[in-house]
Design a protein around this motif. Structure first.
Motif, short mmCIF file in Angstrom:
data_model
loop_
_atom_site.label_atom_id
_atom_site.label_comp_id
_atom_site.label_asym_id
_atom_site.label_seq_id
_atom_site.Cartn_x
_atom_site.Cartn_y
_atom_site.Cartn_z
N LEU A 51 2.51 13.92 3.84
CA LEU A 51 1.66 12.82 4.31
C LEU A 51 2.32 12.05 5.45
O LEU A 51 1.88 10.96 5.81
N GLY A 52 3.40 12.62 5.99
CA GLY A 52 4.02 12.02 7.17
C GLY A 52 5.04 10.94 6.85
O GLY A 52 5.40 10.16 7.72
N LEU A 53 5.49 10.88 5.61
CA LEU A 53 6.50 9.89 5.26
C LEU A 53 7.90 10.50 5.36
O LEU A 53 8.05 11.72 5.37
N TRP A 72 0.83 -1.21 0.00
CA TRP A 72 0.00 0.00 0.00
C TRP A 72 0.87 1.26 0.00
O TRP A 72 0.62 2.23 -0.70
N ARG A 73 1.93 1.23 0.78
CA ARG A 73 2.78 2.39 0.92
C ARG A 73 3.48 2.77 -0.39
O ARG A 73 3.87 3.92 -0.58
N ASN A 109 2.10 3.19 -3.10
CA ASN A 109 1.27 4.25 -3.70
C ASN A 109 1.74 5.61 -3.22
O ASN A 109 1.84 6.57 -4.00
N LEU A 110 2.01 5.70 -1.92
CA LEU A 110 2.43 6.98 -1.33
C LEU A 110 3.78 7.40 -1.88
O LEU A 110 4.04 8.58 -2.11
N LEU A 132 -4.81 7.77 0.79
CA LEU A 132 -3.39 8.09 1.02
C LEU A 132 -3.24 9.06 2.19
O LEU A 132 -2.23 9.07 2.88
N GLY A 133 -4.26 9.87 2.41
CA GLY A 133 -4.23 10.83 3.52
C GLY A 133 -4.22 10.17 4.89
O GLY A 133 -3.98 10.83 5.90
N ARG A 134 -4.50 8.87 4.96
CA ARG A 134 -4.49 8.18 6.26
C ARG A 134 -3.09 7.73 6.66
O ARG A 134 -2.90 7.19 7.75
N ALA A 135 -2.12 7.93 5.76
CA ALA A 135 -0.77 7.42 6.01
C ALA A 135 -0.22 7.78 7.39
O ALA A 135 0.38 6.93 8.05
#
Lengths: 340, 259
Positions: A228-230, A213-214, A216-217, B104-107
């Motif tokens: 987005l906090g990554l 899933w990540r 995608n980010l 994606l905003g829930r990351a």
């Protein structure tokens, strides 16, 4: 969706069943005692048949599955991280780097399994790192174009290095090994090869799957991913290193097998979804099926063996052209959506 | 008196050792629940100021405090939960559905190997309803109109459930109808207590939305304070080096160029 849609899940299950079926057929097909499928009861009657299947075909079929899964998984990771559907390990100096590392080890150090593999992995990482560093210093073009150009340059450097190594290689003992590397094939695979790449391949695939899933980010712009906090740089590095090591491990057994990492992720996205929660596992399964089929054809179609790399590139390139120009699949749907 | 949420203390920033200062000794306080507009000519340092607040760029000198703590002491996850960004524009590289994109905003709320759950999907659906485009949930995120895409980016920022929403020129590419939709939406968010910081070239937008305004010129703060005290003929004329007029009538503010 919070979970995979039912349709996507069904497709994953179908692909898994298809892989199992292909696996069984691949184990049974060959040229002994005559071309075609070996009758299963013969396995129990003829010790020769049993031994052939267990000692030769089974490791080779498993290697094909690992090779396809590894290259397609790595290809998906590369395409997501570089936000570019036109990259694959082979485009960024990884494959050529691995081949150079293996050739160098064969000539300069030893052709022992472990040393060739470690050397292939090191030079694959070096290939990726130099493509990346070079792309940062190019002075024209967008990031993606620079990266591809840098990859071409680095691959060309490694190719010429391989040419040089071939020139000085002992034509009797070393040259055939290097040539095998460049053409790609699984005919010399034994169980010890499988055991030597299995840990890296499985661990790497597990890491990719865990991050599905990540990914995608990580395909977002740097600043967006950061907001987005990554920690985008760190996480991309982890996944790139994983994908590179998996590619290098499977390539170290097969030699260079092209186009799998490029074309299979496209098929995965088209069949299921661009969301890598679905497309990553789908690509891993499709890659395994694709290479398994190609390898089975490579060893059964003709009396002699067709090099696997030749076959995957031929079919891969044909599929690519078909996807880009086919009437059924609108061009806009394929590239405009993903790379425009 | 609302508390200071974000404080910039004597911030300076430059791209590298050889370049000029992009921001020069900037001191600014953002109070909780305020709406702050950052105005200034091209190259004044507006985007850099937003990037510093976000932690994406690091100041050369000075410090930035979030709830009294230096922002560099927050983890990436904590920052993602406290602040979200609506970029000026963004390319969606792969063909995600609107809901996949919003998730994606829930990351910041999920660990590295965690997938979004039903509860996250609920938050995404609510954000989509808040921005007023629930009917687009299964559409392709890369095939929306400019206005819809802007609302989608705001929705994704809301999915982060931030305390501070940062928007980089939120209406610069919108037609008047869509611009008004964004204005209404940001007013609602303000009413719900979200602190908002946005950059803009449009003093009219600043007047319509902001409680506070910051005028940046050549990396320095020309004027900062409550909106009425800053958005004045004299200040705006100095800011843009051209004659500007501010008309306030019946609760509406019109800003125009008098030349």
């Amino acid at each position: 969706m919070h979970k995979l849609l039912a349709g996507q899940r069904r497709k994953i299950v179908l692909l898994t069943l298809l892989l199992i079926l292909t696996f069984i057929l691949a184990v049974l097909s060959g040229r002994y005692p005559r071309p075609g499928l070996i009758p299963p009861q013969l396995l129990f009657e003829d010790p020769m048949a049993m031994s052939l299947v267990l000692q030769l075909r089974l490791p080779r079929v498993i290697a094909a599955v690992l090779l396809g899964a590894g290259l397609a998984g790595a290809g998906t990771v590369f395409q997501m991280i570089f936000a570019n559907p036109l990259v694959e390990p082979g485009f960024l100096g990884v494959s050529q780097g691995a081949a150079f590392g293996a050739s160098l080890s064969i000539i300069a150090f030893s052709s022992s399994l472990w040393i060739v593999q470690i050397s292939a992995a090191l030079f694959a990482l070096l290939g990726l790192a130099s493509s990346y560093a070079l792309a940062r210093h190019f002075r024209f073009g967008g990031w993606v174009l620079r990266l591809i150009l840098a990859g071409i340059a680095v691959s060309a450097l490694f190719s010429s290095g391989i040419g040089l190594l071939k020139f000085i290689a002992d034509p009797m003992s070393q040259l055939p090994e290097i040539t095998f590397w460049m053409l790609g094939g699984l005919y010399s695979v034994e169980w010890r090869h499988i055991f030597s790449i299995l840990p890296v391949a499985l661990l790497g695939l597990a890491v990719m799957f865990g991050y599905r899933w990540r990914l995608n980010l990580l395909s977002m712009d740097d600043r967006t991913a950061f907001s987005l906090g990554l920690a985008p740089f760190r996480e991309r590095l982890l996944l790139l290193a994983t994908a590179t090591l998996v590619s290098a491990a499977v390539i170290s057994v097969s030699g260079i097998v092209g186009w799998v990492g490029l074309i299979v992720p496209h098929i995965g996205r088209r069949l299921l979804s661009s969301d890598s929660r679905a497309s990553l596992p789908a690509s891993i399964l499709i890659g395994a099926i694709y290479v398994l089929l190609c390898d089975t054809f490579a060893r059964t179609l003709m009396d002699g063996e067709i090099p696997l790399g030749v076959l995957t590139s031929l079919i891969g390139a044909a599929l690519f052209i078909f996807l880009l120009t086919g009437r059924k699949i609108k061009r806009g749907k394929f590239l405009a959506r993903e790379s425009a | 008196m609302p508390a200071n949420l974000l404080e910039l203390e004597q911030i300076s920033y430059r791209y590298n050792a050889h370049s000029q200062l992009v921001l020069d000794d900037v001191t600014l306080k953002i109070t909780e629940g305020s709406v702050t507009a950052v105005l200034g000519p091209n190259g004044a340092g507006k985007s850099t100021l937003l990037d510093l607040c976000l932690g994406w760029k690091e100041a050369e000198t000075g410090r930035i405090l979030l709830r009294g703590r230096e922002i560099s002491s927050y983890s990436r996850k904590e920052m993602g939960q406290l602040m979200s960004l609506v970029p000026q524009n963004e390319r969606v590289r792969f063909d995600y559905s609107v809901l996949e994109y919003l998730l994606l905003g829930r990351a910041p709320y999920l660990s590295q190997l965690e997938m979004p759950k039903a509860e996250d999907l609920g938050i995404a659906e609510r954000a989509l309803a808040t921005v007023g485009i629930p009917e687009l949930r299964h559409r392709s995120a890369s095939r929306l109109s400019g206005g819809e895409h802007q609302l989608l980016m705001i929705a994704r920022a809301l999915v982060q459930e931030p305390e501070i929403l940062i928007l980089d020129e939120p209406t610069s590419q919108l037609d008047p109808g869509n611009r008004q939709r964004v204005v209404r939406l940001l007013r609602e968010l303000h009413a719900q207590g979200v602190t908002i910081i946005f950059s803009t070239h449009d003093p009219g937008l600043a007047a319509a939305l902001a409680s506070h305004a910051v005028l940046l010129k050549k990396g320095k703060i020309l004027q900062a304070g409550v909106e009425e005290s800053v958005l004045k003929d004299s200040c705006l004329s100095t800011l843009y080096d051209t004659e500007m007029r501010v008309l306030r009538q019946e609760g509406k503010t019109i800003v125009y160029c008098a030349e």
